[in-house]
Design an enzyme around this catalytic site. Sequence first.
Site, PDB file in Angstrom:
ATOM      1  N   HIS A  89       0.846  -1.191   0.000  1.00  0.00           N
ATOM      2  CA  HIS A  89       0.000   0.000   0.000  1.00  0.00           C
ATOM      3  C   HIS A  89       0.880   1.237   0.000  1.00  0.00           C
ATOM      4  O   HIS A  89       1.995   1.221   0.513  1.00  0.00           O
ATOM      5  CB  HIS A  89      -0.926   0.020   1.225  1.00  0.00           C
ATOM      6  CG  HIS A  89      -0.198  -0.113   2.517  1.00  0.00           C
ATOM      7  ND1 HIS A  89       0.242  -1.337   3.010  1.00  0.00           N
ATOM      8  CD2 HIS A  89       0.207   0.817   3.417  1.00  0.00           C
ATOM      9  CE1 HIS A  89       0.862  -1.141   4.163  1.00  0.00           C
ATOM     10  NE2 HIS A  89       0.866   0.153   4.421  1.00  0.00           N
ATOM     11  N   HIS A 137       0.961   5.309   1.108  1.00  0.00           N
ATOM     12  CA  HIS A 137       0.350   6.362   1.914  1.00  0.00           C
ATOM     13  C   HIS A 137       0.389   7.667   1.117  1.00  0.00           C
ATOM     14  O   HIS A 137       1.469   8.079   0.662  1.00  0.00           O
ATOM     15  CB  HIS A 137       1.141   6.602   3.208  1.00  0.00           C
ATOM     16  CG  HIS A 137       1.184   5.438   4.146  1.00  0.00           C
ATOM     17  ND1 HIS A 137       0.442   5.402   5.305  1.00  0.00           N
ATOM     18  CD2 HIS A 137       1.894   4.274   4.124  1.00  0.00           C
ATOM     19  CE1 HIS A 137       0.695   4.269   5.959  1.00  0.00           C
ATOM     20  NE2 HIS A 137       1.573   3.564   5.256  1.00  0.00           N
TER      21      HIS A 137
END
Length: 125
Positions: free
Chosen positions: A109, A111
């Site tokens: 992922h 940010h």
Amino acid sequence: MEMSEDKKEKAVNDCIFCKIVKGDIDTEIIQESDNFIAFLDANPKTKGHTLIVPKKHYENILDIPSSLASEMMDNIKDLARERLDEGSEGFNLAMNNFEVAGQVVKHAHTHLIPRRKDDGFSLAV
Ligand code: AMP
């Protein structure tokens, strides 16, 4: 080292982001496409802190095929432009890869951390 199929299945079954992708856990979804989902971070560093996540379970950036990584960057750029349109003055992108680098959730992922002057956040590199 390649993970066994059993271990891969367990990693997916136990993965909190896979549960979010499946809709088993509630989050504030910001954007969704065939291959990606973006939702607000539960512990935001700044207002609008968003996680951009491939729907398929990859552990880190090294596992994501280049074409998908390129699509991920397009998604990130779209979201970052939206945040700027809404009044953010800049943004940080961060991706923790492997535990030693601070990766807690083992589902790749990125940010996206919107920034404003005097927001009190610092990303020292
Ligand atoms: P990291 O693995 O350190 O790059 O960060 C994982 C991020 O996922 C953290 O910033 C958490 O606040 C966030 N997080 C964990 N669980 C959830 C959840 N259920 N919904 C939204 N964000 C989450």
